[in-house]
Design a protein around this motif. Structure first.
Motif: not given
Length: 114
Positions: A51-56
Motif C-alpha cells: 500500500p502506498a499510504d503505509d511506509d511500514t
C-alpha cells in the motif's frame, strides 16, 4: 493473507496425513496473526503490491516465515494449557529473535505537565 501455505506448514510439522489439515490451517492462521501483530506492520506475500499510504508495510522475509513456522509448531504441539508453566510469555524467545529486526518500534508521546 496466507504467508505460509498448508504444504509448507505440514512439512515443517512432519505431518504426512490429511487428518489434521483443518487444525493445521487454523494454527497457521493464528501463528500468522500473532507474528504480524507483534511486528505491528502490514506483511504481504512476495508479489503483492504494497500500500502506498503505509511506509511500514513490507513483503514477507525468510526470517518471518521461519518465525511463523516456529509459532505454528508451538501451537500444534501444545494444544492444551500447561498447568506447570510458570511463564506467561506469548511467544518463544527464538520467535522474538527472528522478528526483532522487522518489528516497528513506536515512540509513546511523553505527557506534558502544565
Amino acid at each position: 493473507m496466507a504467508l505460509v501455505d498448508l504444504a509448507t506448514a505440514k512439512r515443517h510439522l512432519r505431518v504426512l496425513h490429511s487428518d489434521d489439515d483443518a487444525e493445521i490451517e487454523l494454527y497457521t492462521s493464528a501463528a500468522e496473526d500473532i507474528v504480524v501483530e507483534y511486528l505491528d506492520r502490514v506483511v504481504l506475500p512476495e508479489g503483492e503490491t504494497l500500500p502506498a499510504d503505509d511506509d511500514t508495510a513490507m513483503h514477507v522475509k525468510p526470517s518471518i516465515v521461519a518465525a511463523i513456522l516456529l509459532m505454528l509448531g508451538d501451537l500444534y504441539e501444545n494444544r492444551e494449557a500447561d498447568r506447570e508453566q510458570k511463564s506467561d510469555a506469548v511467544m518463544p524467545p527464538s520467535v522474538r529473535a527472528l522478528l526483532a529486526p522487522w518489528r516497528v518500534w513506536r515512540l509513546v508521546p511523553e505527557e506534558t505537565t502544565a
